[in-house]
Scaffold this motif. Structure first.
Motif, short mmCIF file in Angstrom:
data_model
loop_
_atom_site.label_atom_id
_atom_site.label_comp_id
_atom_site.label_asym_id
_atom_site.label_seq_id
_atom_site.Cartn_x
_atom_site.Cartn_y
_atom_site.Cartn_z
N ARG A 118 1.02 -1.31 -0.15
CA ARG A 118 0.21 0.17 0.20
C ARG A 118 0.94 1.36 0.02
N LEU A 119 1.93 1.02 0.85
CA LEU A 119 2.88 2.42 0.98
C LEU A 119 3.53 2.61 -0.66
N ILE A 120 3.80 1.74 -1.09
CA ILE A 120 4.55 1.66 -2.69
C ILE A 120 3.59 2.08 -3.29
N THR A 121 2.28 1.90 -3.60
CA THR A 121 1.24 2.45 -4.32
C THR A 121 1.06 3.97 -3.98
N LEU A 122 1.29 4.18 -2.87
CA LEU A 122 1.17 5.86 -2.13
C LEU A 122 2.16 6.45 -2.95
N LEU A 123 3.37 5.99 -2.89
CA LEU A 123 4.72 6.46 -3.46
C LEU A 123 4.51 6.83 -4.79
#
Length: 172
Positions: A118-123
């Motif tokens: 999820r963090l990778i998608t946000l980034l």
């Protein structure tokens, strides 16, 4: 809000878990260090797992809140905020690194991979190459590692270098 005794139990348990590992720390050791009886400890925590869960749960809630409330935006700002989150919970992260059985509590292993995705998608968004995903994994893992490895230093000395290195790993 935890009672003073409950908070003291958690504080002593955290210290012992950090110094000798979760599996090598008994409830007897915790109660002896506190000068209370085992039944008094059991009044607050039914087991060592229950105690570990109470120490890990605030981190779980903070990370869950972080990944669900953030919106895509400036990647450097997100990396900085993520570093601060890891820094706040560096003791728990250290506990998990030193004693991998801690990951079994609250199914942390599975949750951590989900949070990272999820963090990778946000980034970087969702349509990523394999290389971008690998770079993002290195960036996020490196930030967490720096919060533990350099915990003896002031955060304002570690954060800029860690965030810059993570940004470089992402190719920003």
């Amino acid at each position: 809000m935890p009672s003073d005794t409950k908070a003291r139990i958690q504080e002593v348990a955290r210290e012992l878990f950090l110094s000798q590992g979760v599996q090598n720390t008994s409830l007897r050791q915790i109660s002896e260090r506190l000068g209370i009886t085992k039944p008094a400890l059991y009044y607050h925590f039914s087991s060592r797992d229950d105690l570990v869960r109470s120490i890990v749960q605030p981190m779980v809630e903070d990370i869950e809140r972080f990944v669900t409330t953030r919106r895509p935006g400036d990647p450097r700002a997100l990396l900085g905020e993520y570093f601060e989150l890891a820094w706040r919970h560096r003791d728990v992260i250290t506990m998990m690194i030193r004693d991998v059985t801690t990951l079994g509590v609250l199914d942390l292993g599975t949750r951590m991979f989900d949070w990272r995705r999820r963090l990778i998608t946000l980034l970087l968004g969702s349509d990523l190459t394999q290389e971008q995903r690998i770079r993002a994994t290195v960036a996020l893992g490196g930030l967490s590692d720096c919060s533990v490895e350099y915990a003896h230093l002031p955060m304002d000395e570690v954060k800029p270098a860690a965030v810059e290195a993570a940004a470089a790993a992402l190719g920003l």
